[in-house]
Design an enzyme around this catalytic site. Structure first.
Site, PDB file in Angstrom:
ATOM      1  N   LEU A  91       0.818  -1.212   0.000  1.00  0.00           N
ATOM      2  CA  LEU A  91       0.000   0.000   0.000  1.00  0.00           C
ATOM      3  C   LEU A  91       0.856   1.268   0.000  1.00  0.00           C
ATOM      4  CD1 LEU A  91      -2.810  -0.936   2.549  1.00  0.00           C
ATOM      5  CD2 LEU A  91      -2.606  -1.518   0.124  1.00  0.00           C
ATOM      6  N   CYS A  92       0.315   2.309  -0.591  1.00  0.00           N
ATOM      7  CA  CYS A  92       1.033   3.586  -0.686  1.00  0.00           C
ATOM      8  C   CYS A  92       0.809   4.418   0.570  1.00  0.00           C
ATOM      9  CB  CYS A  92       0.585   4.355  -1.937  1.00  0.00           C
ATOM     10  SG  CYS A  92       0.963   3.480  -3.458  1.00  0.00           S
TER      11      CYS A  92
END
Length: 415
Positions: free
Chosen positions: A346-347
């Site tokens: 995930l960013c």
């Protein structure tokens, strides 16, 4: 020690040999034979009535195993109720908890046969009375549900924990608020008990007994002041798992010994516990491959195919699930180990599963297995961020790995 105490080696070969492109983003496995054995040990006592807090793991096969072990079920939402009823559990064995019970929800639960409730506000108490009386008008018969009042106490400074301690939460009411009512004002309800639960993942028998002991005087005094015959005392759950392998584990036999004292001191007929992680955590695993390895400012990092989109708990508790590599013949005795930062896809910098020891020669494509994932795994995750896949869930029983729900792509939930 060649293998960690949390890892059941009987499942190791099945995990190593499991090859499915659909599961390359990670999957959950629950060892039902081990779960059944563990639950049987918990039931070898006659001091307390055991409920399963469905929030910990609502998978059908897990519920069925608990049902077979004689557990009843604590449900905190309409969805959990639907899932438990779908497994053939009689509604008389269901306890409705949760801080957000509307009159509409209470009506639905009563209509479906649920007759045991924990109420957490004056509104809920009045609404439930109205619902039961309305039901009596329709059916011509008054069926009084068992009702427990949830109490929120204040503790000595320093006794803060995830469910409250000294912090104000929406769980229940203070003694002074409950003292505004009298049992005789609610003739349609069987107001028979009190519920209290303000701690989480406790790992000390001594501390748990101290908390339980402190609760008895104010709760018994409250019952007397509102005209209640205190038949039931529900202590919730909060029994912990040693995620960090610090050697702090609860003794179940000591828990039972201590609760026998609490039962006698409080004078109740029934003492209840709602177990979640303590019942099911050890039976579950999460398997996920490594997709990248890199050095960053002298720190080795592993990037995994999935992270908090499947296992959110480490990000909100700072307690990682324990991990080991899935490698044939692996043992820590003949392997050079080193600490890695484990990150997901995930960013966000939140997507970190821990700083944990793994073999120094770990390579891209190898798989990791996380332990204690039988509780607060799949349904406590955040799979929708960045449109990743929903993880598959399997059970392992009688030597066989069986898929209960397949992995689903983002297209299955995106509109």
């Amino acid at each position: 020690m060649t293998t960690p105490t949390w890892f059941d080696t009987t499942i190791e070969n099945a995990l190593i040999n499991h090859k499915s492109p659909e599961d390359e983003q990670g999957y959950f496995v629950y060892q039902l034979d081990a779960l059944k054995e563990h639950l049987a040990k918990l039931q070898q006592q006659d001091v307390i009535k055991l409920w399963f807090a469905v929030k910990a793991n609502p998978l059908s096969k897990v519920i069925q195993t608990l049902d077979g072990a004689g557990f009843d079920f604590d449900v905190a939402s309409s969805g959990e109720l639907t899932q438990v009823l779908a497994q053939g559990v009689d509604p008389s064995r269901i306890l409705n908890t949760g801080p957000a019970k509307s009159k509409k929800q209470l009506t639905a639960f009563v209509k479906q046969g649920v007759n045991t409730f924990v109420v957490e506000s004056l509104n809920q108490l009045n609404w439930l009375q109205e619902v039961v009386l309305e039901q009596e008008q329709r059916s011509g018969a008054l069926v009084k549900p068992k009702v427990l009042l949830r109490v929120q106490l204040q503790w000595h400074e320093g006794e803060k924990n995830p469910l409250g301690g000294n912090s104000l939460t929406p769980f229940g009411l203070s003694v002074s608020e409950w003292q505004k009512i009298h049992v005789d004002s609610f003739p349609a309800l069987n107001l028979c008990g009190l519920h209290i639960f303000q701690w989480g993942n406790m790992l000390s028998n001594e501390k748990m007994f101290s908390l339980w002991s402190q609760m008895v005087p104010p709760l018994t005094d409250l019952a007397k002041s509102i005209g209640m015959t205190l038949d039931v005392l529900d202590l919730g759950g909060g029994l912990g798992i040693d995620y960090l392998a610090e050697g702090q584990t609860l003794s179940w036999s000591k828990v039972i010994e201590d609760l026998a004292v609490i039962k006698e001191e409080s004078g109740v007929k029934e003492l209840w516990l709602e177990l979640g992680r303590f019942a099911v955590a050890e039976c579950g695993y999460y398997v996920v491959p490594v997709v990248d390895r890199k050095m960053n400012y002298d720190q080795e990092q592993l990037v995994l195919a999935a992270g908090i989109n499947h296992l959110l708990r480490p990000a909100i508790t700072e307690q990682p699930f324990p991990v080991q590599i899935l490698r044939e013949g692996f043992s820590t005795e003949n392997t050079n180990m080193q600490a890695f930062d484990l990150h997901g896809p995930l960013c966000t910098s939140m997507d970190k599963l821990g700083h944990l020891d793994l073999p120094s020669d770990i390579a891209v494509g190898e798989q990791l297995v996380f332990g204690y994932c039988g509780a607060y795994g799949f349904t406590e995750s955040m799979p929708f961020f960045l449109c990743h896949e929903l993880a598959a869930e399997y059970v392992y029983q009688n030597g066989r790995l069986t898929q209960v729900r397949k992995s689903l792509p983002a297209s299955s939930y995106l509109a």
